[in-house]
Design a protein around this motif. Structure first.
Motif, PDB file in Angstrom:
ATOM      1  N   ASN A 366       0.825  -1.212   0.000  1.00  8.71           N
ATOM      2  CA  ASN A 366       0.000   0.000   0.000  1.00  8.71           C
ATOM      3  C   ASN A 366       0.860   1.264   0.000  1.00  8.71           C
ATOM      4  O   ASN A 366       0.610   2.226   0.732  1.00  8.71           O
ATOM      5  N   PHE A 367       1.902   1.235  -0.850  1.00  7.19           N
ATOM      6  CA  PHE A 367       2.831   2.358  -0.935  1.00  7.19           C
ATOM      7  C   PHE A 367       3.248   2.517  -2.394  1.00  7.19           C
ATOM      8  O   PHE A 367       3.904   1.626  -2.949  1.00  7.19           O
ATOM      9  N   LEU A 368       2.861   3.619  -3.022  1.00 10.82           N
ATOM     10  CA  LEU A 368       3.096   3.803  -4.455  1.00 10.82           C
ATOM     11  C   LEU A 368       4.385   4.573  -4.726  1.00 10.82           C
ATOM     12  O   LEU A 368       4.746   5.473  -3.981  1.00 10.82           O
ATOM     13  N   TRP A 369       5.065   4.199  -5.815  1.00 10.95           N
ATOM     14  CA  TRP A 369       6.301   4.865  -6.227  1.00 10.95           C
ATOM     15  C   TRP A 369       6.005   5.891  -7.305  1.00 10.95           C
ATOM     16  O   TRP A 369       4.992   5.819  -7.996  1.00 10.95           O
ATOM     17  N   THR A 370       6.927   6.818  -7.489  1.00  8.69           N
ATOM     18  CA  THR A 370       6.811   7.786  -8.575  1.00  8.69           C
ATOM     19  C   THR A 370       7.277   7.155  -9.884  1.00  8.69           C
ATOM     20  O   THR A 370       7.966   6.122  -9.890  1.00  8.69           O
ATOM     21  N   ASN A 371       6.921   7.785 -10.995  1.00 12.27           N
ATOM     22  CA  ASN A 371       7.355   7.301 -12.301  1.00 12.27           C
ATOM     23  C   ASN A 371       8.877   7.290 -12.415  1.00 12.27           C
ATOM     24  O   ASN A 371       9.463   6.372 -12.996  1.00 12.27           O
TER      25      ASN A 371
END
Length: 423
Positions: A366-371
């Motif tokens: 539940n932790f999103l990364w940047t492009n």
């Protein structure tokens, strides 16, 4: 069912490739079947109500090759010609691909034998949800994770996720990858395979000490992977795209094709290049053998054959599709090793599953990364795999394909040996 798999020409090709490398690695006969045969092959019927009131039953498949390194991972395609044997071959190639990239996955593949363009939006949703419903006993975030492939997209992955989540009584984003960003999809997932192909073509030019600026490329297959690759090569590396094709038409323009315009045209015309005026319409078979610096088969299996392998006039063959080169063609290309630098399929198109892995990890945490983080991590994995393949090929005097396959097969073999047989 086992006989159906073995008789399929695509699976025969995967088996032939495996046996060649198994001979090289001196894998004994008993262990070969354990390494190549799928752990599980599922065939299902998918009945749906059509909007005209009739009922049609479609055939669906899912093949899970092995779970020695972790859950299986693989695309789900909606194509009329899909068979259980083709699914098995694609699952096997996915296993070697994941192992080559050091991902904790086994390979899987499946889908429905249907032309999605023949369905209404309502019918497409019904068939998507029913397929996932039938697969629920066999898939899961720690068992088998689906992703998009030919004929499927973000929306279909969203329907898959919703069907599985509704059955589970909670939201399970990690059951599929390639979802819309709003549902936990990963930044850059749609472009990942094409972006990886672009990176590896640049890396091959660098390895050969050639400047890609102004060099020419032909892209066979102008779907998601082919179009992203064409745009990447044109606008990132400064190459000139002189040929593109899809199921309907092949277009050639030695002065260069405006690929951004072609991409917009296809988007506005039901994903077809038919009628595009950016070049001369030619025979699709001829497109593969025209002079160019980079040839990129980005469509279907077995398009580089014994009949055209000797006629290729490219410097780099970048296999963006799965299994585009037959073993018979490989034997011819192996004699042309000094002329043609091959980026084999399990390396060339690995970018998609690498970023799918990133998506799965992010959904689990539940932790999103940047492009930027995604692209940086992708390029590091691609660089490591490319270097390993080229290094082993040079050290052992073998082709890039056999080098890539041997690395993947060895890693799966080691995992199976360490886990042993039970009981």
């Amino acid at each position: 069912m086992e006989r159906e798999i073995h008789l399929d020409p695509t699976f025969k090709m995967a088996r032939q490739q495996f046996d060649t490398v198994a001979d090289m690695l001196e894998i004994h006969d008993g262990e070969r079947d354990q390494l190549i045969l799928p752990k599980r092959a599922i065939s299902i019927s998918i009945p749906i109500h059509r909007e005209d009131g009739s009922i049609t039953v479609f055939q669906g498949y899912r093949v899970q090759h092995h779970l020695a390194l972790g859950p299986t991972k693989g695309g789900t395609r909606f194509t009329p010609s899909l068979t259980l044997g083709e699914s098995a071959a694609l699952a096997v190639w996915m296993s070697w691909k994941c192992a080559l990239a050091s991902l904790p996955y086994g390979g899987a593949k499946g889908g429905v034998a249907v032309d999605p363009r023949s369905l209404t939006s309502v019918e497409l949703q019904r068939i998507s949800r029913r397929y996932m419903l039938e697969m629920i006993p066999f898939v899961g975030p720690q068992t088998d994770i689906m992703g998009p492939d030919l004929g499927t997209n973000e929306q279909i992955m969203a329907w898959f996720m919703d069907a599985y989540s509704s059955h589970s009584g909670k939201s399970v984003a990690e059951i599929v990858t390639g979802k819309p960003a709003a549902l936990g999809g990963c930044a850059g997932r749609r472009e990942a395979t094409g972006r990886g192909v672009t990176f590896l073509v640049e890396r091959a030019f660098s390895h050969m000490q050639i400047n890609p600026q102004g060099r020419t490329a032909i892209v066979q297959g102008f779907g998601n992977v082919g179009s992203v690759t064409a745009c990447g090569l044109a606008y990132r590396t400064g190459m000139k795209i002189i040929g593109i094709s899809d199921q309907a038409v092949a277009i050639y323009n030695p002065k260069g094709i405006d690929v951004a315009m072609a991409d917009r045209y296809a988007a506005e015309h039901n994903k077809s290049l038919a009628g595009f005026s950016g070049g001369e319409v030619i025979d699709p078979e001829e497109l593969l053998t025209l002079p160019c610096d980079v040839l990129i088969p980005a469509a279907i299996e077995r398009v580089i054959t014994a009949s055209n392998a000797g006629k290729l006039q490219c410097r780099i063959l970048a296999e963006a599709a799965n299994g585009p080169t037959t073993p018979e063609a490989d034997a011819i290309l192996d004699q042309r090793r000094e002329e043609i630098f091959i980026i084999p399929d399990i390396l060339c198109n690995v970018g998609g599953v690498v970023v799918s892995y990133f998506e799965w990890v992010q959904d689990m945490q539940n932790f999103l990364w940047t492009n930027t983080e995604v692209v940086d991590r992708l390029c590091r994995i691609l660089e490591s795999a490319f270097s390993a393949v080229v290094r082993r090929a040079k050290e052992r005097g073998i082709s890039h394909r056999n080098s890539a396959l041997s690395i993947g097969i060895e890693r799966v073999q080691a995992a199976k040996r360490l886990r042993g047989l039970f009981p």
